[in-house]
Design an enzyme around this catalytic site. Structure first.
Site, PDB file in Angstrom:
ATOM      1  N   SER A 153       0.823  -1.210   0.000  1.00 41.33           N
ATOM      2  CA  SER A 153       0.000   0.000   0.000  1.00 41.33           C
ATOM      3  C   SER A 153       0.862   1.268   0.000  1.00 41.33           C
ATOM      4  O   SER A 153       1.650   1.473  -0.922  1.00 41.33           O
ATOM      5  CB  SER A 153      -0.942  -0.049   1.208  1.00 41.33           C
ATOM      6  OG  SER A 153      -1.947   0.933   1.104  1.00 41.33           O
ATOM      7  N   ASP A 374      -8.703  -5.537  -5.930  1.00 46.70           N
ATOM      8  CA  ASP A 374      -8.411  -4.324  -5.164  1.00 46.70           C
ATOM      9  C   ASP A 374      -8.725  -3.096  -6.011  1.00 46.70           C
ATOM     10  O   ASP A 374      -8.197  -2.954  -7.109  1.00 46.70           O
ATOM     11  CB  ASP A 374      -6.934  -4.324  -4.752  1.00 46.70           C
ATOM     12  CG  ASP A 374      -6.496  -2.994  -4.142  1.00 46.70           C
ATOM     13  OD1 ASP A 374      -7.351  -2.296  -3.571  1.00 46.70           O
ATOM     14  OD2 ASP A 374      -5.298  -2.677  -4.233  1.00 46.70           O
ATOM     15  N   HIS A 430      -6.784  -5.686  -1.257  1.00 45.53           N
ATOM     16  CA  HIS A 430      -5.742  -4.671  -1.088  1.00 45.53           C
ATOM     17  C   HIS A 430      -4.568  -5.183  -0.267  1.00 45.53           C
ATOM     18  O   HIS A 430      -3.422  -4.843  -0.549  1.00 45.53           O
ATOM     19  CB  HIS A 430      -6.325  -3.421  -0.439  1.00 45.53           C
ATOM     20  CG  HIS A 430      -5.374  -2.278  -0.391  1.00 45.53           C
ATOM     21  ND1 HIS A 430      -4.773  -1.766  -1.524  1.00 45.53           N
ATOM     22  CD2 HIS A 430      -4.866  -1.553   0.646  1.00 45.53           C
ATOM     23  CE1 HIS A 430      -3.965  -0.775  -1.195  1.00 45.53           C
ATOM     24  NE2 HIS A 430      -3.991  -0.624   0.119  1.00 45.53           N
TER      25      HIS A 430
END
Length: 453
Positions: A153, A374, A430
């Protein structure tokens, strides 16, 4: 609590190797060369886990800055395989500002919460069968281990910058010399504008937007969905339709329902009474009703309750001077909306593509992977910036397998002494280890062993 971080090591299991888990913050890598470690200790038991821990868990603090007035807390889990030779991995927790504890007990660490049997009043831990399970100046025995830097991320911004500093330090002879081999990034935020714009393209590809809606928005907005001219009425109208289609979609994993945990925090006896009464409540668990509930994926309620118990803090060797500071999964003050004034260092760099480009001149391996469900950082945006750094495609798009089933798709690029593997994880979100832990682990093990996916 102070900021936290982790590390990982490789371990064999069922004739494959795993990564043992350690986690540090980005600042830690700059501290490695200073050799300042304030404290460290071995944790043998943890509340909620029956018996002694079947792995070596070390926690401690590292001093940051010239006067060491900031202390960073870390977790280190030694390899259950061959610690002297297994790769050492520094895994950075994203956010920005999120705690390494979340990774340790919810994602790739050696233990996870048993959600089927846990309640808010009594969180229960168990061994993570798909765990990733390493430390340098004060742990010189690991100096000869191959070193990898990883994160997901937001760390798509941080990792290539820190990695460049490590290479620079090695080249000018800084000690200790780190045997850096490469890096891996999962669903990495890399270029804020490009990654954001790719959400609309992704939504169309997965049938959240019709051809007509997408094509009209693409034409009227000229492919720019973030920095939109408010005078462009046609674009603004199209985007209203787009947002209406996707506003109730779980961006982290488009197949999951939107999960609101706010009521849990508002109504929980443990959290409503505040931190000072939390420890008292923890000692009187039997007086409270044992409420079972369905847990959302990525729900940090159990972590929050568990980490704020006095016996847990004592077991993890948290300094007593932080007793009145409540542990939270992420420091929300560091969140930022694109287009607004940056409130912290976390938004000084809006794109790390240039740093990736610089790394192509190093002797370096890279693994970039994306969960294909995601919509926070869609794979289409990641592929766009990979193609922009002008690598040579050496292996085109093909499936890769786990247990003879398609686990995702992969491509490989190279230039000079640099090579990059891109992979999707089919059905991943994610944070891919939350959704596809077995496939994520298999991918990492193969890549670290320099085997093709």
């Amino acid at each position: 609590m102070k900021p936290q971080s982790q590390y990982y090591h490789l371990q064999p299991k069922n004739h494959v190797k795993k990564i043992n888990n350690l986690v540090f913050s980005g600042v830690f890598l700059l501290v490695i060369s200073s050799g300042v470690i304030e404290s460290q200790s071995i944790v043998k038991t943890l509340p909620g886990f029956v018996g002694d821990l079947p792995f070596i868990l070390e926690t401690g603090y590292i001093g940051v800055g010239e006067s060491n007035d900031v202390q960073w807390f870390y977790y280190f889990v030694e390899s259950e395989g061959n610690p002297e030779k297994d790769p050492l991995m520094l895994w950075l927790t994203a956010g920005p500002g999120c705690s390494a504890l979340t990774t340790l007990v919810s994602e790739t660490g050696p233990i996870i919460f048993n959600k089927a049997n846990s309640t808010l009043e009594k969180p229960i831990l168990e061994i993570n069968p798909d765990r990733w399970i390493q430390w340098l100046v004060d742990h010189p025995k690991f100096l000869n281990n191959p070193f990898y830097l990883g994160g997901d991320s937001y760390n798509g911004i941080l990792v290539p910058m820190v990695l460049q500093e490590i290479y620079n330090g090695n080249e000018v002879g800084e000690e200790p010399q780190i045997k850096i081999k490469g890096y891996m990034l999962g669903n990495p935020l890399t270029d804020r504008r490009g990654d954001y714009n790719s959400r609309i393209t992704f939504a169309h590809r997965v049938a959240l937007l019709s051809d007509m809606i997408y094509e009209s928005a693409e034409e009227n907005c000229h492919g720019e969905f973030l920095n939109v001219d408010p005078k462009n009425s046609l674009c603004m109208h199209d985007l209203q339709i787009v947002y209406k289609c996707i506003e109730r979609i779980n961006k982290k994993y488009i197949l999951d329902p939107v999960c609101d945990t706010s009521n849990t925090f508002k109504n929980s006896h443990l959290l409503r009474r505040g931190l000072s009464s939390l420890n008292k409540t923890a000692m009187n668990m039997l007086l409270l009703p044992q409420v079972k509930r369905q847990w959302c994926r990525g729900d940090n309620t159990l972590s929050t309750v568990w980490a704020n118990q006095k016996d847990v803090r004592k077991a993890l060797r948290i300094n007593e001077e932080y007793d009145e500071i409540k542990w939270v999964p992420c420091n929300e003050s560091l969140t930022f909306d694109y287009g607004k004034e940056a409130i912290s260092y976390t938004n000084n760099v809006l794109s790390s593509v240039a740093y990736h480009k610089q790394l192509t001149y190093k002797n370096c391996r890279a693994l970039i992977y994306s969960g294909d469900h995601d919509m926070v950082v869609p794979y289409v945006g990641t592929l766009n910036w990979i193609e922009s750094i002008n690598l040579i495609l050496t292996n085109d798009w093909r499936p890769w397998f786990v247990d003879k089933q398609v686990a995702g798709y992969t491509m490989k690029y190279s230039t000079r002494n640099y090579n990059l593997t891109f992979a999707t994880i089919k059905g991943g979100g994610h944070i891919t280890s939350l959704y596809k832990p077995k496939e994520s682990l298999s991918m990492v093990i193969r890549w670290l062993s320099d085997n093709a996916l």
